[in-house]
Structure formats: C-alpha cells, structure tokens
Design a protein around this motif. Structure first.
Motif, PDB file in Angstrom:
ATOM      1  N   PHE A 109      -7.117   6.740  -1.916  1.00 39.82           N
ATOM      2  CA  PHE A 109      -6.159   5.675  -2.230  1.00 39.82           C
ATOM      3  C   PHE A 109      -5.961   5.589  -3.735  1.00 39.82           C
ATOM      4  O   PHE A 109      -6.911   5.727  -4.505  1.00 39.82           O
ATOM      5  CB  PHE A 109      -6.675   4.337  -1.696  1.00 39.82           C
ATOM      6  N   ARG A 110      -4.712   5.361  -4.131  1.00 36.38           N
ATOM      7  CA  ARG A 110      -4.407   5.113  -5.542  1.00 36.38           C
ATOM      8  C   ARG A 110      -3.661   3.798  -5.652  1.00 36.38           C
ATOM      9  O   ARG A 110      -2.667   3.565  -4.945  1.00 36.38           O
ATOM     10  CB  ARG A 110      -3.593   6.256  -6.146  1.00 36.38           C
ATOM     11  N   PHE A 111      -4.123   2.928  -6.541  1.00 34.68           N
ATOM     12  CA  PHE A 111      -3.475   1.628  -6.749  1.00 34.68           C
ATOM     13  C   PHE A 111      -2.133   1.822  -7.459  1.00 34.68           C
ATOM     14  O   PHE A 111      -2.045   2.597  -8.429  1.00 34.68           O
ATOM     15  CB  PHE A 111      -4.348   0.718  -7.614  1.00 34.68           C
ATOM     16  N   PRO A 112      -1.081   1.136  -7.014  1.00 38.29           N
ATOM     17  CA  PRO A 112       0.171   1.146  -7.781  1.00 38.29           C
ATOM     18  C   PRO A 112      -0.071   0.626  -9.196  1.00 38.29           C
ATOM     19  O   PRO A 112      -0.820  -0.343  -9.388  1.00 38.29           O
ATOM     20  CB  PRO A 112       1.074   0.191  -6.984  1.00 38.29           C
ATOM     21  N   THR A 113       0.505   1.264 -10.167  1.00 38.96           N
ATOM     22  CA  THR A 113       0.336   0.982 -11.599  1.00 38.96           C
ATOM     23  C   THR A 113      -1.121   1.138 -12.041  1.00 38.96           C
ATOM     24  O   THR A 113      -1.473   0.712 -13.142  1.00 38.96           O
ATOM     25  CB  THR A 113       0.856  -0.422 -11.994  1.00 38.96           C
ATOM     26  N   LEU A 114      -1.964   1.713 -11.202  1.00 42.75           N
ATOM     27  CA  LEU A 114      -3.377   1.950 -11.500  1.00 42.75           C
ATOM     28  C   LEU A 114      -4.154   0.665 -11.743  1.00 42.75           C
ATOM     29  O   LEU A 114      -5.230   0.686 -12.357  1.00 42.75           O
ATOM     30  CB  LEU A 114      -3.531   2.883 -12.716  1.00 42.75           C
ATOM     31  N   ALA A 115      -3.647  -0.460 -11.260  1.00 44.07           N
ATOM     32  CA  ALA A 115      -4.281  -1.760 -11.513  1.00 44.07           C
ATOM     33  C   ALA A 115      -5.005  -2.230 -10.261  1.00 44.07           C
ATOM     34  O   ALA A 115      -4.370  -2.549  -9.250  1.00 44.07           O
ATOM     35  CB  ALA A 115      -3.231  -2.780 -11.952  1.00 44.07           C
ATOM     36  N   ASP A 116      -6.345  -2.301 -10.326  1.00 42.65           N
ATOM     37  CA  ASP A 116      -7.129  -2.764  -9.186  1.00 42.65           C
ATOM     38  C   ASP A 116      -7.566  -4.216  -9.400  1.00 42.65           C
ATOM     39  O   ASP A 116      -7.237  -4.844 -10.411  1.00 42.65           O
ATOM     40  CB  ASP A 116      -8.343  -1.858  -8.962  1.00 42.65           C
ATOM     41  N   HIS A 149      -0.855   5.130  -0.797  1.00 45.41           N
ATOM     42  CA  HIS A 149      -0.456   4.472  -2.051  1.00 45.41           C
ATOM     43  C   HIS A 149       0.187   3.123  -1.745  1.00 45.41           C
ATOM     44  O   HIS A 149       1.181   2.759  -2.366  1.00 45.41           O
ATOM     45  CB  HIS A 149       0.520   5.409  -2.785  1.00 45.41           C
ATOM     46  N   THR A 150      -0.355   2.400  -0.785  1.00 44.27           N
ATOM     47  CA  THR A 150       0.119   1.109  -0.258  1.00 44.27           C
ATOM     48  C   THR A 150       1.330   1.282   0.651  1.00 44.27           C
ATOM     49  O   THR A 150       1.851   2.388   0.830  1.00 44.27           O
ATOM     50  CB  THR A 150       0.458   0.082  -1.367  1.00 44.27           C
ATOM     51  N   TRP A 151       1.788   0.156   1.181  1.00 43.50           N
ATOM     52  CA  TRP A 151       2.921   0.135   2.104  1.00 43.50           C
ATOM     53  C   TRP A 151       4.249   0.193   1.365  1.00 43.50           C
ATOM     54  O   TRP A 151       5.164   0.918   1.758  1.00 43.50           O
ATOM     55  CB  TRP A 151       2.851  -1.115   2.973  1.00 43.50           C
ATOM     56  N   SER A 152       4.378  -0.582   0.277  1.00 43.11           N
ATOM     57  CA  SER A 152       5.682  -0.667  -0.392  1.00 43.11           C
ATOM     58  C   SER A 152       5.573  -0.657  -1.915  1.00 43.11           C
ATOM     59  O   SER A 152       6.489  -1.111  -2.600  1.00 43.11           O
ATOM     60  CB  SER A 152       6.426  -1.932   0.052  1.00 43.11           C
ATOM     61  N   HIS A 153       4.457  -0.161  -2.443  1.00 40.63           N
ATOM     62  CA  HIS A 153       4.268  -0.013  -3.889  1.00 40.63           C
ATOM     63  C   HIS A 153       4.204  -1.348  -4.622  1.00 40.63           C
ATOM     64  O   HIS A 153       4.563  -1.446  -5.800  1.00 40.63           O
ATOM     65  CB  HIS A 153       5.349   0.874  -4.507  1.00 40.63           C
ATOM     66  N   LYS A 154       3.707  -2.391  -3.961  1.00 44.47           N
ATOM     67  CA  LYS A 154       3.487  -3.658  -4.659  1.00 44.47           C
ATOM     68  C   LYS A 154       2.190  -3.568  -5.454  1.00 44.47           C
ATOM     69  O   LYS A 154       1.188  -3.044  -4.972  1.00 44.47           O
ATOM     70  CB  LYS A 154       3.397  -4.810  -3.663  1.00 44.47           C
ATOM     71  N   ALA A 155       2.217  -4.095  -6.677  1.00 41.00           N
ATOM     72  CA  ALA A 155       1.016  -4.112  -7.507  1.00 41.00           C
ATOM     73  C   ALA A 155       0.022  -5.108  -6.919  1.00 41.00           C
ATOM     74  O   ALA A 155       0.300  -6.307  -6.846  1.00 41.00           O
ATOM     75  CB  ALA A 155       1.366  -4.486  -8.941  1.00 41.00           C
ATOM     76  N   ILE A 156      -1.136  -4.633  -6.489  1.00 35.97           N
ATOM     77  CA  ILE A 156      -2.128  -5.476  -5.818  1.00 35.97           C
ATOM     78  C   ILE A 156      -2.582  -6.615  -6.725  1.00 35.97           C
ATOM     79  O   ILE A 156      -2.786  -7.749  -6.268  1.00 35.97           O
ATOM     80  CB  ILE A 156      -3.344  -4.634  -5.382  1.00 35.97           C
ATOM     81  N   ASN A 157      -2.703  -6.356  -8.019  1.00 37.06           N
ATOM     82  CA  ASN A 157      -3.214  -7.375  -8.934  1.00 37.06           C
ATOM     83  C   ASN A 157      -2.219  -8.489  -9.212  1.00 37.06           C
ATOM     84  O   ASN A 157      -2.581  -9.503  -9.819  1.00 37.06           O
ATOM     85  CB  ASN A 157      -3.652  -6.722 -10.250  1.00 37.06           C
ATOM     86  N   LYS A 158      -0.982  -8.340  -8.775  1.00 33.33           N
ATOM     87  CA  LYS A 158       0.032  -9.369  -9.032  1.00 33.33           C
ATOM     88  C   LYS A 158       0.378 -10.180  -7.785  1.00 33.33           C
ATOM     89  O   LYS A 158       1.230 -11.073  -7.841  1.00 33.33           O
ATOM     90  CB  LYS A 158       1.302  -8.725  -9.597  1.00 33.33           C
TER      91      LYS A 158
END
Length: 458
Positions: free
Chosen positions: A162-169, A123-132
């Motif tokens: 894998f799951r995107f933080p905030t579900l935003a890809d 679920h990523t390294w530190s829960h940063k929203a990838i889209n931002k």
C-alpha cells in the motif's frame, strides 16, 4: 521456368518463417541486450513494515546501483499500456499501486499488468489524502474499498502493498495496516512527473537525483502521457549507466474484507468473475461487411489475459473491519485527482507519523516468518546487514522477527553467501499468473501449401 518457381517458393517460405521466429524471440525473457531484472525480493508483510527512506527508515535493503520502479494512480488507457510495452521491451518488472476506481474502470488493463508478471498493490479507493479526512473510519473505508476493488478488478491475488496518497500517513492508519499485515511504501526518489514538463526534462531530472543517491525506489505515475513517453528513455539511461532492476513480490497475497467486497460490487458494473467471462467475439459477430481485426483474430473462443481465480483464503480475512457507510459510492471518474503541488506531499527525509519499530504497531494476525532472521531461499542475502560489501546481483524478502533482523530475504538471482548457516525457508508461491492457451500458429508446411496454391494453383 520450373527452377524460378521453386526458388520463389523457398523465398516465400523463408519470409514467412522469419517474422514468427523474431516474434517468439522478442516474447522471451530474459533476453540478451535488455535491461532485465537483476534480482527479485520477497516481502513478508507481517506487522506492516514500511519501506522508502522519505518516510520509513527502518529497512533499506537495496545495494548500490539497484533501482525499484513503481507507478501510482493507474490504470489508464493508452498511458499504462505504453508503460507496459516499454517495460516488456526491456524485460523489466515493476510495482503498480492502483487506485480502486481506476482498476474497476479499466479491469482489462490491470489484468494485463498482472498477466505480465508485475506486482499489483493498492493506492486507496479514490486517492483521498488519509491525513486530511475528518475521521479514521473514512480513511479505513478508503483503504479497504481500494483493496477490494483492485482485487476484484484483477480477478486474482494482489500484493499486500500500500502507498498513501501524497505519501502522508497517520498513526491510526499505520497501526491499522500493521494489524492487516499490509506493507507501506514511500519512495527514495520522487520523479514529480505530475508537473508540466517535457519527457526529456523528466528523464534528466530523475537521472540526476538517482545518480546523486546511487540507488532507490523510484516513484512515477502511469497515468501521464509525459511519463509514458519518458519510460523507454529512462530504461535506456539506466542500462547505459549500469543500474540494476530489483522486482518486489509478496510472500503472501492480500486478504480482503467481506463487507467491502460486497460494497464495491455496485461499482464493478457486471464485471464477470474470473472463469465466467465470454470473449466479445463469441457474443457479437459480424455477419455483413468487413469484420474488425480483433474479431477475426480471436478464433480460440477463450478469454485471454486473465490470471487464475483467487484461492478461498485470499478472498476474505478472519479479522473484522467496520462496515462501510451506507452512502452510495461516487460514480467512476475518467481520471483520478492528481496532486498538482508539493504542499500535500511529505517532505524528503520526513519520518513517518509513527516510528519504525514494527512490533509496537499492532499484534500481527498471522504468524511471523518461521525462519526468524532473513534467510536465503534461492540465491543468497545481501551482506548489508553485516556491514560488508556484497555483489548487487541477488534477491531478497521481508520478515517481522526480532527487531534486529532484516525483513528482506533473497529469493532469486546471484548474491554473496552469508557466513552464518541458516536453514532454508520454504518460499510461498507468489501470485501465480497462468497464461491461457493460444491458438496454434500455422505450421511451415501449411504456409508453404498456401503459398504454392496461391502462385501455382492446386
């Protein structure tokens, strides 16, 4: 007098034997009276397929009354442990999407998750929203550092889930995961358990959504106390209403990138590699005063709760990725940043930034499933693809063969047999979890002898 002593001795023997038998029964799954696992699905992640109708509508393999339990953002002390206990009490398996920093912060807990037979994704390294993030290179760092960190913390194979933080890809992230053969998971039913509420309200709200939809992938967070308190009640409701649990596994383990494996070593903070651990009791020993229970109980001298070491091909990937930035990684947080509003979360029913045809995402770096369309390995496939009614008790897996083929394949459980005869596909072993030998328990004769000496002397 002698008869009284003999009767007392037999009574003590029975009292000593009953707890041991009860503990052995409770540790055995499947177990009568529990919710259990109805079927297990094996996912072929070649090409990076997406699941969860909130974002990815290509593959809906669940039958009516089937539920998949997923937990994000952990592990966390106490709450994840409470969730694990609740799941074990009902012989239920779930999927945990772990944050890299949290996994390295609590490696002993994420290893317990894997040891219990649950599926571990990232679920990523530190829960940063990838889209931002400003550039995709930053997003790739978040993804890959998370994969390497969770793999390092578990000390063995993890799933390419894998799951995107905030579900935003983003289109770039979807294409990259496709090249890496990592499946993406959204959700069908979001619990919104990060919002302030009571456990009773959480259970009621979640079950109302599930009853309305009839099935689905549930999203919860194992870092919240309210969720940990609610899970036993949720499982009780699922059992009472006749829902069935589906457990997701991966056909192949995730591969990590060597550069990122090296980058996260600083954050590992001396975490021993699998096989090199020493139990605390072999290093620190009480020589005066009362020893703690944990020290007196660990008499075997062997570390427990660790999965087997990873295979060589699961530690690095042939594909190359950009080296991480030279900046020192941030310090481990005590808790990840959890979204407090719904603003960053994808709206229910929202399509992904990239449409589902998975073959157009990227050329897969590993060969697709040799069986083509989904085929039965153990049990049989659900008949949903043929638009027929199927029994909801079976197991399935994912294949990236022709676009018309379902990526889900039944690997265990009961199900309706397919009309078309397809050759059986060999099932790859999925993340085996080896249980370390436990210290032998005292035999009944030893207990009887101790009881006799205690009451009557030698």
């Amino acid at each position: 007098m002698f008869a009284c002593r003999v009767g007392l001795l037999f009574g003590l023997t029975a009292l000593l034997a009953v707890p041991a038998a009860r503990a052995a029964d409770e540790a055995t799954c499947p177990r009568a009276g529990t919710l259990g696992v109805s079927r297990t699905v094996e996912i072929d992640t070649t090409g990076g397929p997406g699941f969860g109708m909130d974002n990815y509508k290509a593959y809906d393999f669940l039958q009516d009354k089937e539920v998949i339990l997923t937990f994000d953002d952990g592990p966390q002390k106490y709450t994840t442990e409470a969730v694990l206990k609740a799941l074990a009490d009902e012989c239920v398996k779930a999927t945990f999407f772990s944050i890299g920093k949290m996994a390295l912060g609590y490696p002993e807990i994420i290893r317990e998750v894997a040891k219990a037979g649950h599926t571990v994704g990232t679920h990523t390294w530190s829960h940063k929203a990838i889209n931002k993030l400003k550039t995709f290179d930053e997003g790739k760092d978040e993804i890959e550092r998370g994969v390497s960190a969770v793999h390092r913390a578990v000390g063995g194979s993890v799933a390419p889930f894998f799951r995107f933080p905030t579900l935003a890809d983003t289109p770039e992230a979807v294409a990259y995961l496709g090249k890496r053969n990592i499946a993406m998971f959204s959700t069908d039913i979001d619990s919104f358990d990060f919002k302030p509420q009571t456990a009773d309200h959480l259970v009621k709200s979640l079950m109302q959504k599930l009853d309305k939809r009839g099935k689905g992938i549930l999203l919860m967070h194992d870092i919240h106390k309210t969720t940990a308190k609610a899970v036993p009640m949720i499982l009780a409701e699922l059992k009472a209403k006749g829902y069935k649990i589906v457990h997701m596994t991966a056909k192949f383990p995730v591969t990590t990138v060597a550069e990122y494996d090296q980058a996260i070593e600083k954050e590992a903070k001396g975490l021993p590699q699998v096989g090199a651990e020493r139990p605390v009791s072999s290093i620190v020993k009480t020589i005066d005063g009362a020893a703690p229970a944990t020290e007196s109980a660990s008499g075997s001298g062997e570390p427990e709760g660790l999965p087997p070491p990873p295979t060589p091909d699961a530690s690095t990937t042939a594909g190359s990725a950009a080296s991480p930035s030279g900046a020192a990684p941030p310090a481990l947080p005590a808790f990840p940043t959890t979204p407090s509003t719904e603003s960053g979360r994808a709206a229910p029913g929202k399509q992904s930034a990239v449409q589902p045809p998975m073959k157009s995402v990227a050329e897969p770096s590993s060969p697709p499933s040799p069986t083509g369309p989904a085929s039965t390995a153990t049990g049989s496939l659900p008949a949903a693809a043929a638009n027929t009614t199927a029994a909801p008790t079976h197991t399935a897996a994912v294949s990236m063969a022709p676009e018309t083929a379902s990526p889900v394949k039944t690997v265990s459980g009961d199900g309706e047999k397919m009309a078309a005869s397809a050759p059986l596909a060999p099932v790859a072993p999925v993340m085996p979890i080896e249980t370390k030998p436990q210290a032998p328990a005292k035999s009944i004769s030893q207990r009887v002898k101790e009881a006799w000496e205690y009451w009557f002397g030698q």
